[in-house]
Design an enzyme around this catalytic site. Structure first.
Site, short mmCIF file in Angstrom:
data_model
loop_
_atom_site.label_atom_id
_atom_site.label_comp_id
_atom_site.label_asym_id
_atom_site.label_seq_id
_atom_site.Cartn_x
_atom_site.Cartn_y
_atom_site.Cartn_z
N LYS A 47 2.05 4.58 -0.96
CA LYS A 47 1.53 5.76 -1.67
C LYS A 47 1.76 6.96 -0.76
O LYS A 47 1.94 6.77 0.45
CB LYS A 47 0.05 5.59 -2.02
CG LYS A 47 -0.82 5.29 -0.82
CD LYS A 47 -2.20 4.88 -1.26
CE LYS A 47 -3.00 4.40 -0.07
NZ LYS A 47 -4.21 3.70 -0.45
N ASP B 10 0.81 -1.21 0.00
CA ASP B 10 0.00 0.00 0.00
C ASP B 10 0.85 1.26 0.00
O ASP B 10 0.48 2.25 0.62
CB ASP B 10 -0.90 -0.04 1.24
CG ASP B 10 -2.18 0.75 1.03
OD1 ASP B 10 -2.40 1.21 -0.12
OD2 ASP B 10 -2.93 0.92 1.98
N ASN C 15 0.26 7.32 2.83
CA ASN C 15 0.65 6.41 3.91
C ASN C 15 2.04 6.70 4.46
O ASN C 15 2.59 5.91 5.22
CB ASN C 15 0.58 4.95 3.44
CG ASN C 15 -0.85 4.46 3.39
OD1 ASN C 15 -1.73 5.10 3.95
ND2 ASN C 15 -1.06 3.34 2.74
#
Ligand code: FS9
Length: 472
Positions: A206, A204, A209
């Site tokens: 990106k 995840d 984050n």
């Protein structure tokens, strides 16, 4: 300070020290559901079980067991501000009111159990987040300090990152100079490498984050639930999430490994240097199509080293992708783009951050979205009752970071022995936008052509078919 036992009241009415429980690590006394009455019951049982006057019986209560941390609950935290919100719960900036760390700011993630258990995947993700955050300690990964629960809610007390999301900063700047991007990439690479070594695929990566601390160093966050908005009781759910940074093999569900994180790193690097991820479009289907087949266009102004690294990270053939081999992150670290980097300096946070968040005070929340910070910091009460069996799903959620226990309890090996199995997890979708104007295209699903499955009469977009594999 009293020893920390994991005590469970068994149905048979005997008090046991539970060492063999399949349930993952409960590190503190958890008696019943935080009820003081239950403490009394324990003492009665201890007395009757021991059955001899020669045995000194000691009342187990909050005054003599784990005083600093054993019965930690929401009451130990002052709610300062809301810094995130979603269908499952909220994230607050909080200040600890009790114990040795009184006065410290934390981020408190509060999740409603009832919302989570409606979906098996969400339940698994929530447990995975807690387990991963417990097992992973790294300078560039957000630290879990405590976890506890009440009858209705789960609480994760995380290190507070006052600089907010790198996303916001990237959004403000538009693009980063290569040196700036290099700084963030270096710290991210070490975090990913560490996760991979532990058998965890992040999936995840990106800008949303990646959080900034007071000095401008980064930490990865969000190892669990999707943050998309789910309307309570609504039949049609809107699924939101970012796919722009996702590797092709995730989108085609053709099986994936740790190399997906190196693809995402390539997309993130491209985004930092050009102002948008490499494959974007105005709708989700076209974006997927571009990720799977689109031509990679590299602007002229990129240096040859940057171009070469992006190209090698964004290889659709996994075997050809930089980092896909057994050397993992090492292969990325030795690329020419990082030729002047001393990696020992990176891990010891010696690199000079290119940007230091501008804060007026320790609790300044100007780096967070006003949409959240302007709302009243209330941990809403829950009206309904959760069944006992539903509640059992979250047994063993309670946690206290070893770093905190060090102060009060020196036998850290006990905790290590109680560690839960490591979990390889796949990611969850993310809420789109969160108050920013889009730099990238995000998708919204309304029971579209995407594969959907029904669960409890509720239809879920199934693009994030994440699974958990227990490996230890
Ligand atoms: N310190 C500061 N900010 C942190 N954030 C990371 C998470 C962000 C967020 O908004 N999360 C979020 C969570 C939910 C859920 F329902 F799951 F509760 C819903 C919507 C958003 C907020 C900023 C942070 N994380 C760790 N330390 C931190």
């Amino acid at each position: 300070m009293s020893a920390i036992f994991d005590i469970e009241l068994q149905d048979a009415g005997l008090l046991q020290r539970d060492e063999t429980s399949e349930d993952d690590s409960s590190d503190v006394i958890e008696i019943g559901a935080e009820e003081c009455d239950a403490v009394l019951d324990v003492n009665e049982i201890v007395n009757s079980y021991c059955g001899s006057d020669a045995v000194e019986t000691v009342a187990i209560c909050e005054h003599n067991v784990n005083r600093d941390c054993g019965r930690l609950g929401p009451q130990d935290f002052e709610l300062c501000k809301v810094i995130g919100k979603g269908g499952y719960g909220k994230v607050f900036q909080v200040r600890k009111k009790t114990g040795n760390d009184r006065g410290t700011l934390f981020a408190m993630k509060v999740l409603r159990k009832a919302s989570i258990i409606r979906n098996q995947k969400d339940t698994a993700h929530t447990k995975a987040e807690r387990n991963i955050l417990e097992s992973v300690k790294h300078p560039f990964i957000v630290d879990l300090k405590y976890a506890f629960q009440t009858g209705h809610k789960l609480y994760l007390i995380l290190e507070y990152m006052c600089g907010g999301e790198l996303f916001r900063h990237l959004n403000d700047e538009g693009i980063f100079l290569e040196d700036t991007a290099r700084f963030y990439l270096c710290e991210i690479i070490l975090a990913l490498e560490h996760l991979h070594l532990q058998g965890i695929i992040y999936r995840d990566l990106k800008p949303e984050n990646i959080l900034l601390d007071a000095e401008g160093h980064i930490k990865l966050t969000d190892f669990g639930l999707c943050k998309e908005h789910i309307q309570e009781g609504a039949v049609t759910h809107t699924f939101c999430g970012t796919i722009e940074y996702m590797a092709p093999e995730i989108l085609t569900r053709s099986g994936h490994g740790k190399a997906v994180d190196w693809w995402s790193l390539g997309s993130l690097m491209y985004d930092m240097l050009t102002g948008a991820p490499p494959f974007t479009s105005d709708n989700r289907k076209k974006t997927i199509d571009k990720i799977l087949r689109g031509k990679l266009i590299l602007p002229q102004y990129l240096t040859p080293d940057a171009r070469d690294l992006v190209r090698k990270l964004l290889k659709r053939q996994v075997a050809q992708r930089l980092g896909s081999g057994p050397l993992d992150g090492e292969q990325v670290k030795i690329h020419r783009f990082f030729k002047h980097i001393i990696w020992e300096d990176v891990i010891s946070r010696k690199l000079e951050p290119p940007f230091r968040p501008k804060l007026t005070s320790e609790d300044d929340v100007s780096q967070f979205d006003k949409k959240f910070t302007a709302s009243a910091p209330i941990d809403s009460p829950v009206e309904y009752t959760l069944s006992e069996s539903a509640n059992r799903v979250f047994q063993g959620f309670t946690y206290i970071a070893p770093s905190i226990l060090e102060d009060v309890y020196t036998q850290q090996s006990y905790l290590t022995a109680m560690s839960p199995p490591q979990v390889i997890r796949a990611r969850s979708p993310r809420k789109a936008m969160r108050g920013f104007s889009p730099r990238t295209t995000h998708f919204h699903l309304h029971n579209t052509h995407l594969q959907t499955h029904r669960h409890n009469g509720v239809s879920h977009g199934n693009i994030e078919d994440a699974e958990m594999i227990e490996i230890g």
